[in-house]
Write an enzyme that holds these catalytic residues in place. Structure first.
Site, mmCIF file in Angstrom:
data_model
loop_
_atom_site.group_PDB
_atom_site.id
_atom_site.type_symbol
_atom_site.label_atom_id
_atom_site.label_comp_id
_atom_site.label_asym_id
_atom_site.label_seq_id
_atom_site.Cartn_x
_atom_site.Cartn_y
_atom_site.Cartn_z
ATOM 1 C CG HIS A 1 33.383 50.930 35.069
ATOM 2 N ND1 HIS A 1 32.828 50.166 36.189
ATOM 3 C CD2 HIS A 1 34.357 51.601 35.639
ATOM 4 C CE1 HIS A 1 33.340 50.674 37.146
ATOM 5 N NE2 HIS A 1 34.188 51.642 37.049
ATOM 6 C CB THR A 2 34.826 47.004 29.147
ATOM 7 O OG1 THR A 2 36.164 46.790 29.698
ATOM 8 C CG2 THR A 2 35.010 48.434 28.320
ATOM 9 C CG ASP A 3 35.385 43.507 34.119
ATOM 10 O OD1 ASP A 3 34.526 44.535 34.616
ATOM 11 O OD2 ASP A 3 36.269 42.970 35.141
ATOM 12 C CB SER B 1 45.841 51.784 46.093
ATOM 13 O OG SER B 1 46.113 50.316 45.776
ATOM 14 C CB SER C 1 45.111 44.768 48.195
ATOM 15 O OG SER C 1 43.678 45.513 48.312
ATOM 16 C CD GLU D 1 36.013 40.857 45.281
ATOM 17 O OE1 GLU D 1 37.046 40.414 45.234
ATOM 18 O OE2 GLU D 1 35.645 42.122 45.647
ATOM 19 C CG ASP E 1 40.157 43.631 39.457
ATOM 20 O OD1 ASP E 1 40.233 44.340 38.467
ATOM 21 O OD2 ASP E 1 39.235 44.083 40.446
HETATM 22 C C1 GLA Z 1 36.866 46.859 39.556
HETATM 23 C C2 GLA Z 1 36.247 45.362 39.335
HETATM 24 C C3 GLA Z 1 36.668 45.095 38.012
HETATM 25 C C4 GLA Z 1 36.223 46.111 36.804
HETATM 26 C C5 GLA Z 1 36.825 47.317 37.189
HETATM 27 C C6 GLA Z 1 36.266 48.584 36.216
HETATM 28 O O1 GLA Z 1 38.310 47.108 39.615
HETATM 29 O O2 GLA Z 1 36.720 44.299 40.246
HETATM 30 O O3 GLA Z 1 35.823 43.771 37.577
HETATM 31 O O4 GLA Z 1 34.737 46.153 36.532
HETATM 32 O O5 GLA Z 1 36.476 47.706 38.617
HETATM 33 O O6 GLA Z 1 36.952 48.403 35.178
#
Ligand code: GLA
Length: 387
Positions: A34-36, A125, A129, A162, A174
């Site tokens: 939760h830093t991105d 999960s 995916s 997305e 991701d």
């Molecule tokens: C999900 C989001 C990412 C990121 C994470 C938490 O995977 O798709 O962008 O924010 O949560 O780190």
């Protein structure tokens, strides 16, 4: 796998013409959660499990989709002339979203395709995916139609689709981890400017174990957006006191000096997590470079505590997996990974403790939660490829 999907493609769509088979990985984040979307650092890696895709160009604008994971859905038809998200279209909204995004960015998709997918990432999960399908689709179309897009831009395109086609306000982690994956390396990415470096992961005598809670994310997406909004509001409050572009710009000390500017206790906790988690990620990569895997593990543990207590995105399933993991001798570090609210944890476990880990954590999880968790010993793999 290549032969299996190739053969199934011929059975479903016919054997004629040129059929290409491709692969894009899933990802796991080692630390930096939760830093991105807060201009901070992340440290994910691509996995050797992911999504396979077989594809063939068509002579018309039709799109035909088939997933070996959802065979009961049969062939789902659509068209390049109708790229709008559909409620009942399930997974096909991901490849369609990427096609839509390509068009939005001015690329030409000259004809439709037949596309078959097979994923060996456990469903829902939290191992990305959906981002895997997005990057795979972008990679395939880039290759089929010579669009000349770099892998980094494929990641941005996946995120754009997305956010804007599928309505999930995710950050870049991701898609970036998947598009830019490198065998045996994690990616130390600064999401403020997308500068990054590959860090070798040499876990001598230890393995990466993913524990899947089998709890589906459910309300996860709305909670995710709520956390983003809380961080944005906290940033605005802090900016009354200090000029920063994001929470990722602050050190722990700087944050403590200005935290009173945040007028709500919950928002203070959220912002604290974003600031401290970013600093933890920087420290974790330094620890890894200094070969101090024990410290890396401790920082993973601290990351989980912060996600549990300050960011409040864990829940009993992920907490049980992690807290039981901490009790097992030979566990170097363990934390939830991904968005949270369900999904997976990631643990670094000494080789000779892996079997005990699976046994003990598995038994305790089932006793507490009432259903079983799944365990995967994973390897770090490369980004997308034509097979
Ligand atoms: C999900 C989001 C990412 C990121 C994470 C938490 O995977 O798709 O962008 O924010 O949560 O780190």
């Amino acid at each position: 796998m290549k032969e299996k999907i190739y053969k199934r493609f011929q059975e479903i769509f016919g054997a004629e013409g040129e059929i290409g088979v491709y692969f894009a990985p899933g990802r796991v984040n080692l630390i930096g959660e939760h830093t991105d979307y807060n201009g901070g650092h992340v440290f994910p890696c691509a996995l050797t499990i992911g999504t396979y895709g077989a594809v063939r160009k068509r002579n018309d604008n039709k799109l035909r989709f088939y997933s070996m994971n959802f065979e009961h859905l049969n062939v789902i038809e659509s068209s390049l002339d109708d790229l709008t998200p559909r409620k009942n279209a399930g997974w096909t909204n991901y490849p369609k979203g990427v096609m839509w995004a390509l068009r939005e960015k001015g690329y030409e998709i000259p004809c439709g395709i037949d596309l078959m997918l097979f994923g060996n990432i456990p469903n829902g999960s939290g191992l990305s995916s959906s981002a895997s399908v997005e990057v795979l689709t972008g990679y395939i179309l880039n290759d089929l139609f010579d669009l000349g897009i770099s892998n980094q831009d494929l990641a941005l395109l996946g995120q754009f689709s997305e956010n804007n086609f599928n309505g999930v306000n995710c950050g870049i982690m991701d898609q970036f981890a998947i598009a830019m994956g490198k065998k045996d390396h994690a990616i130390f990415l600064d999401t403020a400017d997308l500068s990054f470096e590959y860090a070798p992961i040499k876990l001598e005598g230890a393995k990466i174990v993913i524990s899947c809670s089998n709890k589906k994310r459910g309300l996860g997406d709305s909670k995710y957006n709520e956390r983003r909004a809380e961080c944005e509001e906290a940033l605005e409050e802090i900016r009354q006191k200090v000029k920063v572009d994001s929470l990722g710009d602050l050190s722990e000390e700087q944050f403590e000096e200005v935290r009173d500017a945040i007028k709500d206790a919950t928002r203070q906790k959220r912002a604290k997590h974003a600031v401290y988690e970013n600093q933890r990620t920087i420290k974790a990569v330094q620890a890894l470079k200094a070969n101090d895997i024990e410290l890396f593990g401790k920082l993973m543990n601290a990351s989980h505590v912060s996600l549990r207590d300050d960011y409040e995105v864990t829940g009993i399933e992920l907490d049980t997996l992690v807290e039981e993991a901490w009790k097992v001798e030979g566990v170097i570090g363990s934390r939830m990974t991904g968005a949270g609210f369900g999904g997976c944890t990631v643990s670094i476990v000494k080789d000779d403790a892996v079997d005990t880990f699976i046994e003990k954590v598995g038994t305790a999880y089932k006793a507490t939660i009432g259903y079983a968790a799944d365990f995967y010993v994973v390897q770090i793999g490369d980004g997308p490829a034509k097979l």
